[in-house]
Design an enzyme around this catalytic site. Structure first.
Site, PDB file in Angstrom:
ATOM      1  N   THR A 160     -14.211  -2.869  -7.124  1.00  0.00           N
ATOM      2  CA  THR A 160     -15.398  -2.707  -7.965  1.00  0.00           C
ATOM      3  C   THR A 160     -15.109  -1.603  -8.964  1.00  0.00           C
ATOM      4  OG1 THR A 160     -16.719  -3.141  -6.050  1.00  0.00           O
ATOM      5  CG2 THR A 160     -17.873  -2.291  -7.954  1.00  0.00           C
ATOM      6  N   ASN A 219     -24.760  -5.248  -6.704  1.00  0.00           N
ATOM      7  CA  ASN A 219     -24.886  -4.189  -5.698  1.00  0.00           C
ATOM      8  C   ASN A 219     -26.109  -3.310  -5.957  1.00  0.00           C
ATOM      9  OD1 ASN A 219     -22.851  -4.890  -4.001  1.00  0.00           O
ATOM     10  ND2 ASN A 219     -21.314  -3.571  -4.922  1.00  0.00           N
ATOM     11  N   THR A 231     -11.737   3.307  -5.461  1.00  0.00           N
ATOM     12  CA  THR A 231     -12.293   3.855  -6.709  1.00  0.00           C
ATOM     13  C   THR A 231     -13.505   4.726  -6.369  1.00  0.00           C
ATOM     14  OG1 THR A 231     -13.583   1.826  -6.910  1.00  0.00           O
ATOM     15  CG2 THR A 231     -11.567   1.935  -8.197  1.00  0.00           C
ATOM     16  N   PHE A 252     -17.293 -10.040  -3.516  1.00  0.00           N
ATOM     17  CA  PHE A 252     -18.673  -9.832  -3.074  1.00  0.00           C
ATOM     18  C   PHE A 252     -18.807  -9.788  -1.556  1.00  0.00           C
ATOM     19  CE2 PHE A 252     -19.131 -11.635  -7.333  1.00  0.00           C
ATOM     20  CZ  PHE A 252     -20.002 -10.730  -7.907  1.00  0.00           C
ATOM     21  N   CYS A 266     -19.853   0.884  -1.407  1.00  0.00           N
ATOM     22  CA  CYS A 266     -20.173   0.334  -2.740  1.00  0.00           C
ATOM     23  C   CYS A 266     -21.516   0.738  -3.340  1.00  0.00           C
ATOM     24  CB  CYS A 266     -20.123  -1.180  -2.680  1.00  0.00           C
ATOM     25  SG  CYS A 266     -18.448  -1.798  -2.643  1.00  0.00           S
ATOM     26  N   ASP A 314       0.852  -1.187   0.000  1.00  0.00           N
ATOM     27  CA  ASP A 314       0.000   0.000   0.000  1.00  0.00           C
ATOM     28  C   ASP A 314       0.890   1.241   0.000  1.00  0.00           C
ATOM     29  OD1 ASP A 314      -3.253   0.263   1.045  1.00  0.00           O
ATOM     30  OD2 ASP A 314      -2.015   2.071   0.891  1.00  0.00           O
TER      31      ASP A 314
HETATM   32  C1  UDX Z   1     -22.169  -4.595  -0.008  1.00  0.00           C
HETATM   33  C2  UDX Z   1     -22.563  -5.930  -0.673  1.00  0.00           C
HETATM   34  O1  UDX Z   1     -23.449  -6.645   0.195  1.00  0.00           O
HETATM   35  C3  UDX Z   1     -21.326  -6.768  -0.975  1.00  0.00           C
HETATM   36  O2  UDX Z   1     -21.686  -7.947  -1.681  1.00  0.00           O
HETATM   37  C4  UDX Z   1     -20.362  -5.936  -1.826  1.00  0.00           C
HETATM   38  O3  UDX Z   1     -19.168  -6.668  -2.060  1.00  0.00           O
HETATM   39  C5  UDX Z   1     -20.033  -4.611  -1.139  1.00  0.00           C
HETATM   40  O4  UDX Z   1     -21.240  -3.897  -0.842  1.00  0.00           O
HETATM   41  P1  UDX Z   1     -21.446  -3.851   2.436  1.00  0.00           P
HETATM   42  O5  UDX Z   1     -21.626  -2.471   1.911  1.00  0.00           O
HETATM   43  O6  UDX Z   1     -20.173  -4.177   3.137  1.00  0.00           O
HETATM   44  O7  UDX Z   1     -21.570  -4.914   1.238  1.00  0.00           O
HETATM   45  O8  UDX Z   1     -22.636  -4.193   3.455  1.00  0.00           O
HETATM   46  P2  UDX Z   1     -24.164  -4.677   3.298  1.00  0.00           P
HETATM   47  O9  UDX Z   1     -24.388  -5.743   4.296  1.00  0.00           O
HETATM   48  O10 UDX Z   1     -24.515  -4.988   1.911  1.00  0.00           O
HETATM   49  O11 UDX Z   1     -24.971  -3.397   3.790  1.00  0.00           O
HETATM   50  C6  UDX Z   1     -25.051  -2.207   3.016  1.00  0.00           C
HETATM   51  C7  UDX Z   1     -25.995  -1.224   3.664  1.00  0.00           C
HETATM   52  O12 UDX Z   1     -27.346  -1.681   3.593  1.00  0.00           O
HETATM   53  C8  UDX Z   1     -25.714  -0.989   5.160  1.00  0.00           C
HETATM   54  O13 UDX Z   1     -25.844   0.374   5.450  1.00  0.00           O
HETATM   55  C9  UDX Z   1     -26.773  -1.814   5.856  1.00  0.00           C
HETATM   56  O14 UDX Z   1     -27.102  -1.330   7.148  1.00  0.00           O
HETATM   57  C10 UDX Z   1     -27.934  -1.655   4.890  1.00  0.00           C
HETATM   58  N1  UDX Z   1     -28.901  -2.763   4.994  1.00  0.00           N
HETATM   59  C11 UDX Z   1     -28.545  -4.036   4.657  1.00  0.00           C
HETATM   60  C12 UDX Z   1     -30.194  -2.486   5.435  1.00  0.00           C
HETATM   61  O15 UDX Z   1     -30.542  -1.335   5.745  1.00  0.00           O
HETATM   62  N2  UDX Z   1     -31.080  -3.517   5.516  1.00  0.00           N
HETATM   63  C13 UDX Z   1     -30.769  -4.807   5.176  1.00  0.00           C
HETATM   64  O16 UDX Z   1     -31.658  -5.681   5.250  1.00  0.00           O
HETATM   65  C14 UDX Z   1     -29.450  -5.072   4.740  1.00  0.00           C
HETATM   66  P1  ADP Z   2     -11.621  -0.887  -0.368  1.00  0.00           P
HETATM   67  O1  ADP Z   2     -12.823  -0.799   0.543  1.00  0.00           O
HETATM   68  O2  ADP Z   2     -12.004  -0.991  -1.822  1.00  0.00           O
HETATM   69  O3  ADP Z   2     -10.617  -1.930   0.040  1.00  0.00           O
HETATM   70  P2  ADP Z   2      -9.919   1.150   0.820  1.00  0.00           P
HETATM   71  O4  ADP Z   2      -9.957   2.632   0.640  1.00  0.00           O
HETATM   72  O5  ADP Z   2     -10.214   0.573   2.157  1.00  0.00           O
HETATM   73  O6  ADP Z   2     -10.899   0.566  -0.290  1.00  0.00           O
HETATM   74  O7  ADP Z   2      -8.478   0.602   0.394  1.00  0.00           O
HETATM   75  C1  ADP Z   2      -7.810   0.927  -0.778  1.00  0.00           C
HETATM   76  C2  ADP Z   2      -6.314   1.041  -0.462  1.00  0.00           C
HETATM   77  O8  ADP Z   2      -5.591   1.178  -1.689  1.00  0.00           O
HETATM   78  C3  ADP Z   2      -5.938   2.255   0.399  1.00  0.00           C
HETATM   79  O9  ADP Z   2      -5.284   1.822   1.587  1.00  0.00           O
HETATM   80  C4  ADP Z   2      -4.984   3.075  -0.503  1.00  0.00           C
HETATM   81  O10 ADP Z   2      -3.916   3.686   0.205  1.00  0.00           O
HETATM   82  C5  ADP Z   2      -4.446   1.988  -1.439  1.00  0.00           C
HETATM   83  N1  ADP Z   2      -3.903   2.494  -2.710  1.00  0.00           N
HETATM   84  C6  ADP Z   2      -4.455   3.395  -3.547  1.00  0.00           C
HETATM   85  N2  ADP Z   2      -3.667   3.591  -4.624  1.00  0.00           N
HETATM   86  C7  ADP Z   2      -2.577   2.789  -4.480  1.00  0.00           C
HETATM   87  C8  ADP Z   2      -1.397   2.534  -5.264  1.00  0.00           C
HETATM   88  N3  ADP Z   2      -1.203   3.139  -6.434  1.00  0.00           N
HETATM   89  N4  ADP Z   2      -0.479   1.665  -4.783  1.00  0.00           N
HETATM   90  C9  ADP Z   2      -0.678   1.044  -3.591  1.00  0.00           C
HETATM   91  N5  ADP Z   2      -1.780   1.228  -2.813  1.00  0.00           N
HETATM   92  C10 ADP Z   2      -2.722   2.092  -3.237  1.00  0.00           C
END
Ligand code: UDX
Ligand code: ADP
Length: 476
Positions: free
Chosen positions: A135, A228, A95, A170, A280, A37
């Protein structure tokens, strides 16, 4: 060409890269995983001897890190070396949505992906499989490929070659380890059959073959966005119905249960809450919207954009209800915020509904005390972009000055004194066991609990004499 995978590099040690590589290292003890990183502080935190100080909180992660770190899993800032020795590289960098320029507010900012691809182009040796894990907008693989292949003279001189695959992740935060260990499916998109086979061999160490899906690269990228978008759409759908429940006397929990028993609908992801957050959902839908607009599909773009619009409306609706129930004004009223993370079991606050809701309440003049078991006050300050109040005024028994709203953080839950309301925003387990009788004695009267996650025991609150508002419950 005889090519095997021994060394794996992951660029990006974040919420996706860190847990994913940790689980892979646990399952594939014969492979070496180097996670790199640009953020040195983050790498130092991953290497911290005190496992409670890892940069992300994820149930089950500490145990895996303890078993694999410095055995076949390494965290480092030496990006050049990790790329040079890698047979396969996962790109797992951030991203976020672009804030300016073409596509601002909708398309993803690919500058980190582009920088990673350039680093790979520069430092890779021999043949390297490059895998998109972040993503990404559809057709990003094309961008990566063109960067990797743009330094033609290098390719010839150093005999470099690349295969680009898409392998979206996912996992959901809070359940990441289980999601990684027992995925519903593993998606591998690409054209190079040998590279796809080699990547699938890694997963076959623990994932049954019938759960590994091969598609073309564009389908893989689009499937991730669509997945998503569908999940987020379910949350917006159920949240919109919660508003109808409140005015008609229906109860959203009963409605969810009733519709979830229809096997075509299914019972998961039907919990009404304060609005979806996380890194996401919003970003991916806006990517879809951008894609549809780009190809002139205005109606498709509008359809998906509404899922995001109604999510914001829903968050604002909750703040409005709090103000209305507290006699139309919350100026100088102490309100306890329980939970700031976007969901339970994570310290991630990206796009958390709590950010919008707290900002709206502060704008109305409230004095917020924010509690979250895993989110730090520094993170809350960064999200709200408002400094916390630190000086207590004995005379006014308040932290506030000049009628302006504000916030402060508390790491324990002994904070109910003189508060007018408690607003539950994250479904942390510990909020289910609060002694409401005791809270009632401490709170101002009339006191309110606003439960946006339906985790508070209705009967115990009723007994305590505190007023209760539950999201989507028109029956109380
Ligand atoms: C999501 C997708 O589930 C996952 O597959 C993808 O890789 C990344 O995005 P994440 O954002 O980590 O994962 O959590 P998730 O459990 O999906 O919850 C997203 C949001 O929806 C949260 O704010 C959660 O509180 C809300 N949620 C989820 C609800 O309000 N109700 C539900 O029944 C489920
Ligand atoms: P995600 O939830 O997708 O994992 P994060 O923001 O938690 O996203 O993590 C992405 C990581 O990628 C950060 O720690 C950031 O410092 C790192 N990063 C971004 N650009 C580069 C790069 N060019 N080389 C190495 N690490 C990088």
């Amino acid at each position: 060409m005889s090519f095997s995978i021994k060394n794996i590099c992951c660029i990006g040690a974040g919420f996706v890269g860190g847990p994913t590589m940790a689980l892979m290292a646990k399952k594939c003890s014969d492979l070496i995983f180097n996670v790199v990183d640009i953020n040195k502080q983050r790498i130092d935190a991953w290497n911290n001897k005190d496992l409670s100080k890892l940069p992300i909180f994820e149930p089950g992660l500490e145990e895996i890190i303890e078993k694999t770190r410095n055995k076949n899993l390494f965290f480092s800032s030496d990006i050049e070396c990790a790329i040079a020795s890698a047979d396969l590289i996962f790109i797992s960098v951030n991203t976020p949505t672009k804030t300016k320029g073409l596509g601002a507010g909708k398309s993803s900012d690919l500058k980190w992906v582009e920088a990673s691809a350039r680093q790979v182009a520069k430092f890779a040796k021999g043949h390297t499989i490059v895998v998109e894990k972040s993503t990404l907008p559809v057709r990003t693989a094309e961008v990566i490929e063109s960067i990797l292949n743009s330094t033609d003279s290098n390719l010839i001189r150093d005999k470099k070659s690349f295969s680009v695959l898409s392998n979206p992740e996912f996992l959901a935060e809070g359940t990441a380890i289980n999601d990684l260990e027992n995925p519903d499916r593993v998606l591998i998109g690409g054209e190079d059959k040998q590279a796809m086979h080699l990547l699938s061999n890694i997963y076959r160490n623990w994932v049954p073959e019938n759960k590994i899906l091969f598609t073309n690269i564009w389908s893989s990228e689009l499937a991730k966005l669509t997945s998503n978008a569908f999940l987020a759409q379910r949350i917006s759908s159920i949240n919109s119905i919660s508003a109808i429940c409140e005015v008609t006397g229906a109860d959203i929990r009963e409605v969810s249960r009733a519709i979830g028993l229809d096997t075509r609908i299914g019972s998961k992801f039907l919990d009404s809450g304060p609005g979806f957050g996380g890194s996401c959902f919003k970003k991916d839908i806006l990517n879809l919207v951008y894609l549809a607009e780009f190809f002139g599909l205005e109606e498709v773009a509008k359809f998906w954009e509404e899922v995001v619009n109604i999510n914001l409306w829903h968050q604002k609706r909750i703040a409005k209800i709090v103000v209305e129930k507290l006699f139309g004004t919350i100026s100088q009223k102490k309100i306890i915020i329980l939970g700031f993370a976007f969901k339970a079991n994570t310290n991630d606050t990206r796009e958390s509904a709590a950010i919008r809701i707290c900002k709206d309440l502060i704008d109305e003049g409230a004095e917020l005390i924010i509690h979250d078991p895993k989110v730090s006050p520094i993170q809350i300050e960064a999200d709200l972009q408002i400094k916390p109040y630190i000086t207590y005024n004995e005379k006014s028994k308040s932290f506030l000055n000049n009628n302006a709203g504000g916030w402060r953080y508390s790491k324990d839950l002994d904070i109910f004194d003189d508060s007018h309301a408690i607003l539950v925003l994250t479904e942390w387990e510990e909020y289910k066991n609060i002694d409401w009788d005791d809270a009632a004695k401490k709170m101002a009267s009339p006191a309110w609990i606003f439960d946006s996650r339906s985790i508070i025991n209705l009967d115990l609150v009723k007994k305590s004499g505190i007023n209760l508002w539950r999201l989507g419950d028109g029956s109380i």
